[in-house]
Design a protein around this motif. Structure first.
Motif, PDB file in Angstrom:
ATOM      1  N   GLY A 110       0.829  -1.216   0.000  1.00 34.87           N
ATOM      2  CA  GLY A 110       0.000   0.000   0.000  1.00 34.87           C
ATOM      3  C   GLY A 110       0.853   1.251   0.000  1.00 34.87           C
ATOM      4  O   GLY A 110       0.632   2.182  -0.773  1.00 34.87           O
ATOM      5  N   GLU A 111       1.844   1.254   0.863  1.00 35.44           N
ATOM      6  CA  GLU A 111       2.729   2.412   0.992  1.00 35.44           C
ATOM      7  C   GLU A 111       3.512   2.638  -0.306  1.00 35.44           C
ATOM      8  O   GLU A 111       3.630   3.772  -0.788  1.00 35.44           O
ATOM      9  CB  GLU A 111       3.689   2.134   2.155  1.00 35.44           C
ATOM     10  N   GLU A 121       2.763   1.655  -3.361  1.00 36.13           N
ATOM     11  CA  GLU A 121       1.891   2.102  -4.452  1.00 36.13           C
ATOM     12  C   GLU A 121       1.417   3.534  -4.251  1.00 36.13           C
ATOM     13  O   GLU A 121       1.257   4.279  -5.207  1.00 36.13           O
ATOM     14  CB  GLU A 121       0.695   1.160  -4.587  1.00 36.13           C
ATOM     15  N   LEU A 122       1.219   3.907  -2.992  1.00 33.90           N
ATOM     16  CA  LEU A 122       0.847   5.299  -2.740  1.00 33.90           C
ATOM     17  C   LEU A 122       1.941   6.225  -3.259  1.00 33.90           C
ATOM     18  O   LEU A 122       1.678   7.206  -3.953  1.00 33.90           O
ATOM     19  CB  LEU A 122       0.649   5.526  -1.231  1.00 33.90           C
ATOM     20  N   LEU A 123       3.187   5.901  -2.924  1.00 34.40           N
ATOM     21  CA  LEU A 123       4.292   6.756  -3.368  1.00 34.40           C
ATOM     22  C   LEU A 123       4.395   6.762  -4.888  1.00 34.40           C
ATOM     23  O   LEU A 123       4.624   7.805  -5.495  1.00 34.40           O
ATOM     24  CB  LEU A 123       5.598   6.302  -2.707  1.00 34.40           C
ATOM     25  N   LEU A 124       4.192   5.601  -5.493  1.00 28.15           N
ATOM     26  CA  LEU A 124       4.210   5.552  -6.961  1.00 28.15           C
ATOM     27  C   LEU A 124       3.115   6.447  -7.537  1.00 28.15           C
ATOM     28  O   LEU A 124       3.333   7.172  -8.506  1.00 28.15           O
ATOM     29  CB  LEU A 124       4.002   4.123  -7.459  1.00 28.15           C
ATOM     30  N   SER A 125       1.935   6.400  -6.909  1.00 30.53           N
ATOM     31  CA  SER A 125       0.818   7.175  -7.452  1.00 30.53           C
ATOM     32  C   SER A 125       1.078   8.674  -7.335  1.00 30.53           C
ATOM     33  O   SER A 125       0.453   9.471  -8.019  1.00 30.53           O
ATOM     34  CB  SER A 125      -0.491   6.801  -6.752  1.00 30.53           C
ATOM     35  N   LEU A 126       2.011   9.050  -6.477  1.00 27.33           N
ATOM     36  CA  LEU A 126       2.358  10.470  -6.364  1.00 27.33           C
ATOM     37  C   LEU A 126       3.590  10.800  -7.217  1.00 27.33           C
ATOM     38  O   LEU A 126       4.190  11.857  -7.075  1.00 27.33           O
ATOM     39  CB  LEU A 126       2.614  10.843  -4.901  1.00 27.33           C
ATOM     40  N   GLY A 127       3.973   9.863  -8.067  1.00 31.36           N
ATOM     41  CA  GLY A 127       5.055  10.145  -9.008  1.00 31.36           C
ATOM     42  C   GLY A 127       6.443   9.816  -8.483  1.00 31.36           C
ATOM     43  O   GLY A 127       7.432  10.346  -8.987  1.00 31.36           O
ATOM     44  N   ALA A 128       6.538   8.923  -7.487  1.00 32.47           N
ATOM     45  CA  ALA A 128       7.851   8.579  -6.937  1.00 32.47           C
ATOM     46  C   ALA A 128       8.635   7.696  -7.909  1.00 32.47           C
ATOM     47  O   ALA A 128       8.051   6.992  -8.727  1.00 32.47           O
ATOM     48  CB  ALA A 128       7.683   7.837  -5.615  1.00 32.47           C
ATOM     49  N   THR A 129       9.960   7.732  -7.809  1.00 30.53           N
ATOM     50  CA  THR A 129      10.798   6.788  -8.539  1.00 30.53           C
ATOM     51  C   THR A 129      10.754   5.461  -7.789  1.00 30.53           C
ATOM     52  O   THR A 129      10.309   5.401  -6.641  1.00 30.53           O
ATOM     53  CB  THR A 129      12.265   7.249  -8.572  1.00 30.53           C
ATOM     54  N   GLN A 178      12.642   5.853  -4.587  1.00 29.91           N
ATOM     55  CA  GLN A 178      11.918   6.595  -3.547  1.00 29.91           C
ATOM     56  C   GLN A 178      10.813   5.730  -2.947  1.00 29.91           C
ATOM     57  O   GLN A 178      10.563   5.761  -1.751  1.00 29.91           O
ATOM     58  CB  GLN A 178      11.302   7.866  -4.140  1.00 29.91           C
ATOM     59  N   LEU A 219       7.219   0.494 -14.129  1.00 30.25           N
ATOM     60  CA  LEU A 219       7.280   0.991 -12.757  1.00 30.25           C
ATOM     61  C   LEU A 219       6.020   0.634 -11.961  1.00 30.25           C
ATOM     62  O   LEU A 219       5.449   1.446 -11.247  1.00 30.25           O
ATOM     63  CB  LEU A 219       7.499   2.510 -12.759  1.00 30.25           C
ATOM     64  N   GLN A 220       5.566  -0.600 -12.136  1.00 24.46           N
ATOM     65  CA  GLN A 220       4.495  -1.122 -11.279  1.00 24.46           C
ATOM     66  C   GLN A 220       5.113  -2.211 -10.428  1.00 24.46           C
ATOM     67  O   GLN A 220       6.091  -2.828 -10.816  1.00 24.46           O
ATOM     68  CB  GLN A 220       3.363  -1.699 -12.133  1.00 24.46           C
TER      69      GLN A 220
END
Lengths: 245, 253
Positions: free
Chosen positions: B149-150, B152-160, B163, B244-245
């Motif tokens: 969850g954490e 994917e949340l960061l990914l959804s905010l555009g994280a590398t 990150q 990046l999934q």
């Protein structure tokens, strides 16, 4: 002008052995920034569709493009900064509320717009919270709103909302609806909003996408959807939205 | 030790066998295989080492180190099933660790550049690096699963990718180093390490044996840290697809 978001022939298979499609032939277009309610009984893949749009899940077939640029060709990070998914289950990162709200500026090394965050805290009914409070200690409804606010700080062009008012009381829910409508007007953000609350859909959306029979079954203005649904499935759904297929 | 005395050590194996039969543990087959393998492997290594010590040929030393690293990497890679190219990344991490350790030990003249120092100390360093690499991959798999969850949340905010897994990485590196550090705290009080025991039995002065043991303990700690960090940096991208999934990774032993 190129449409803001284009969905062409998207298909997603189930994860089970026979790989039957969860949905297929999903076609839609958002020409101008608008508010869309994504409706349908549970298990139709509404969340999955949002996750595909946000590039968090891979579609098995089809094409998604934003202003003519294909999702496959764009850097996924760049895409997600434009098309942002807000999950139904809010995830709080360790640390304070403020730390959570600063996530976007920390990730992208951009200045933190404290004024905006404070304004939104007020609009979402979170003004009573101390920014230094531990985010994990918040109630479910508070987490949901902090999570929404955290994504708004990204200022995406398309916001994908997955039942973001599901655990809110009536008052807070109305605040969130108003705040998002306000945001839509001011920022010109398109929103696709999954909800099971038909009153909410009527209130906030101009267009309804209705999922059923393994595809995007109806796509019409909110008024005509609720007054003259084209399919029997939609007619039944409007009468009792929580009923399973 | 005489061959007769050595044969008597099979008594220990028989005790294990009897317990297995008596308690229906079903381990007889594994015990038999383990007994034969350990005896053959060790005897073989004894002769190989004897040969190498006599030859004093650097090529042979390098060759034996390569064999050690290969076996260690293949073993550790079992913990990283489903991750593309993980074997090479482990091999690279272990090799880098070994080169660093030997560079420091030989460069500062801490040990002599002879096979009888280089090979056993390398063996221990590589063995420890292998355990650490396996632990890290195991832990990382668990972390990625539980922090989905954490991440994917960061990914959804555009994280590398970096990150998004930063915190999970940090926790995994830490977890993989804990056994080594705990070992450092209790060494000598709880267990007398094998090398030291061996040296003492073979007639070395205990104080001399302890000096080498200290060297090993310190070297282990830094080799654990170096292996863990390098492997992590080399492998964190493997948990993601090219889009990046997060990889759909199944739980494995």
């Amino acid at each position: 002008m190129l449409p803001l978001l284009q969905i062409k022939q998207v298909r997603k298979n189930r994860d089970d052995a026979d790989k039957s499609p969860l949905f297929s032939n999903v076609n839609a277009e958002i020409a101008e920034p608008e508010m869309i309610a994504l409706l349908g009984v549970s298990g139709q893949g509404k969340s999955t569709l949002l996750r595909i749009l946000a590039s968090l899940t891979r579609a098995d077939e089809g094409e998604i493009a934003m202003q003519g640029a294909s999702q496959h060709q764009m850097d996924p990070r760049e895409w997600r900064m434009k098309v942002c998914y807000v999950a139904q289950q809010p995830v709080m990162l360790g640390g304070s509320i403020e730390h959570n709200l600063k996530t976007v500026s920390l990730l992208h090394r951009t200045p933190y717009d404290k004024k905006l965050a404070e304004r939104l805290m007020g609009e979402l009914g979170l003004e009573h919270l101390e920014p230094g409070k531990h985010a994990q200690d918040l109630s479910g409804g508070e987490k949901q709103r902090v999570s929404l606010l955290r994504s708004l700080m990204l200022r995406p062009q398309v916001l994908l909302l997955d039942e973001v008012t599901a655990s809110l009381d009536r008052g807070s829910k109305e605040k969130v609806e108003r705040a998002l409508q306000e945001w839509h007007r001011k920022e010109g953000t398109a929103m696709i909003w999954v909800t099971h609350d038909l009153e909410q859909a009527k209130e906030v959306s101009g267009t309804v996408w209705f999922m059923g029979e393994g595809t995007l079954l109806e796509n019409s203005t909110t008024n005509s959807f609720f007054e003259r649904p084209a399919t029997e499935l939609a007619q039944g759904y409007i009468k009792s939205p929580e009923q399973k297929e | 030790m005489s061959i007769l005395a050595l044969s008597f050590t099979l008594l220990f194996v028989m005790i294990t066998m009897l317990i297995s039969v008596w308690q229906k543990l079903g381990l007889e087959r594994d015990i038999a295989i383990g007994t034969v393998r350990s005896a053959v492997q060790l005897l073989l290594v004894g002769y190989v080492l004897q040969f190498i010590f006599n030859m004093r040929n650097p090529v042979l030393i390098v060759l034996i180190l390569i064999v050690m690293i290969t076996v260690a990497s293949i073993n550790a890679a079992k913990r990283g099933k489903g991750l593309a190219g993980v074997l090479w990344k482990i091999a690279l991490a272990i090799t880098a660790t070994e080169l660093l350790m030997m560079g420091l030990l030989l460069g500062f003249g801490i040990i002599e550049a002879t096979p009888q120092y280089i090979i056993p100390i390398s063996g221990m360093t590589i063995g420890n690096a292998m355990v650490v690499a396996g632990l890290l991959l195991n832990q990382m798999r668990r972390e990625v699963e539980s922090s989905r969850g954490e991440i994917e949340l960061l990914l959804s905010l555009g994280a590398t990718a970096r990150q998004a897994v930063q915190d999970a990485m940090k926790r995994s590196v830490k977890a993989s180093m804990i056994p080594t550090i705990d070992g450092m705290k209790t060494v000598g009080l709880v267990q007398l390490p094998g090398m030291m025991t061996g040296m003492i039995i073979a007639g070395a002065n205990p104080v001399e044996a302890v000096r080498y043991q200290i060297l090993i303990v310190f070297a282990f700690t830094s080799s654990a840290a170096v292996t863990s960090i390098i492997l992590n940096l080399l492998s964190y991208r493997l948990w993601f697809t090219k889009d990046l999934q997060l990889q759909p990774i199944k739980e494995k032993g």
